[in-house]
Write a protein that holds these residues in place. Sequence first.
Motif, PDB file in Angstrom:
ATOM      1  N   THR A  52       8.756   1.068   1.403  1.00  0.00           N
ATOM      2  CA  THR A  52       8.127   1.571   0.243  1.00  0.00           C
ATOM      3  C   THR A  52       6.657   0.281   0.198  1.00  0.00           C
ATOM      4  O   THR A  52       5.624   0.930  -0.263  1.00  0.00           O
ATOM      5  N   TYR A  53       7.090  -0.933   0.351  1.00  0.00           N
ATOM      6  CA  TYR A  53       6.044  -2.069  -0.091  1.00  0.00           C
ATOM      7  C   TYR A  53       4.823  -1.776   1.350  1.00  0.00           C
ATOM      8  O   TYR A  53       3.502  -2.065   0.959  1.00  0.00           O
ATOM      9  N   VAL A  54       5.370  -1.400   2.420  1.00  0.00           N
ATOM     10  CA  VAL A  54       4.146  -1.231   3.480  1.00  0.00           C
ATOM     11  C   VAL A  54       3.361   0.120   3.301  1.00  0.00           C
ATOM     12  O   VAL A  54       2.282  -0.225   3.550  1.00  0.00           O
ATOM     13  N   LYS A  55       4.210   1.126   2.686  1.00  0.00           N
ATOM     14  CA  LYS A  55       3.274   2.335   2.232  1.00  0.00           C
ATOM     15  C   LYS A  55       2.208   1.931   1.064  1.00  0.00           C
ATOM     16  O   LYS A  55       1.154   2.567   1.206  1.00  0.00           O
ATOM     17  N   LYS A  56       2.538   1.081   0.228  1.00  0.00           N
ATOM     18  CA  LYS A  56       1.527   0.673  -0.579  1.00  0.00           C
ATOM     19  C   LYS A  56       0.522  -0.114  -0.152  1.00  0.00           C
ATOM     20  O   LYS A  56      -0.742   0.306  -0.617  1.00  0.00           O
ATOM     21  N   VAL A  57       0.572  -0.893   0.749  1.00  0.00           N
ATOM     22  CA  VAL A  57      -0.394  -1.666   1.250  1.00  0.00           C
ATOM     23  C   VAL A  57      -1.220  -0.568   2.198  1.00  0.00           C
ATOM     24  O   VAL A  57      -2.462  -0.564   2.260  1.00  0.00           O
ATOM     25  N   ASP A  58      -0.718   0.353   3.077  1.00  0.00           N
ATOM     26  CA  ASP A  58      -1.266   1.055   3.921  1.00  0.00           C
ATOM     27  C   ASP A  58      -2.180   2.372   3.038  1.00  0.00           C
ATOM     28  O   ASP A  58      -3.333   2.614   3.435  1.00  0.00           O
ATOM     29  N   ALA A  59      -1.535   2.685   1.702  1.00  0.00           N
ATOM     30  CA  ALA A  59      -2.285   3.445   0.934  1.00  0.00           C
ATOM     31  C   ALA A  59      -3.699   2.796   0.339  1.00  0.00           C
ATOM     32  O   ALA A  59      -4.484   3.453   0.312  1.00  0.00           O
ATOM     33  N   ALA A  60      -3.300   1.303   0.065  1.00  0.00           N
ATOM     34  CA  ALA A  60      -4.506   0.664  -0.461  1.00  0.00           C
ATOM     35  C   ALA A  60      -5.768   0.777   0.462  1.00  0.00           C
ATOM     36  O   ALA A  60      -6.916   0.968   0.360  1.00  0.00           O
ATOM     37  N   VAL A  61      -5.308   0.306   1.877  1.00  0.00           N
ATOM     38  CA  VAL A  61      -6.263   0.246   2.974  1.00  0.00           C
ATOM     39  C   VAL A  61      -6.701   1.518   3.294  1.00  0.00           C
ATOM     40  O   VAL A  61      -8.054   1.937   3.283  1.00  0.00           O
ATOM     41  N   ALA A  62      -6.084   2.694   3.018  1.00  0.00           N
ATOM     42  CA  ALA A  62      -6.664   4.081   3.349  1.00  0.00           C
ATOM     43  C   ALA A  62      -7.479   4.374   2.175  1.00  0.00           C
ATOM     44  O   ALA A  62      -8.599   4.964   2.505  1.00  0.00           O
TER      45      ALA A  62
END
Length: 87
Positions: free
Chosen positions: A30-40
Amino acid sequence: MANIKSAKKRVLTSQIRADRNKAVKSRVKTYVKKVDAAVAAGDKAAAEAALPVAIGEISKAASKGIYHKNTAARKVSRITKAVNAMA
């Protein structure tokens, strides 16, 4: 099904550990997805804010033996590299 008392206990404790490991891995994802979403999305401020939280969760999982230390290091490296590449 196990008949011996110790085997029955092992079944129970294995299930408890598996459930705990699953919960921690889900939390890390979940936390990794939050980082990935912000990067995207191109939101550098949000990515930099989410990065230390994600790294903390990954490190905690590695210290508890849920992830191997090299797996944790690889995950940290990949998300850090993604955030740093936003510049």
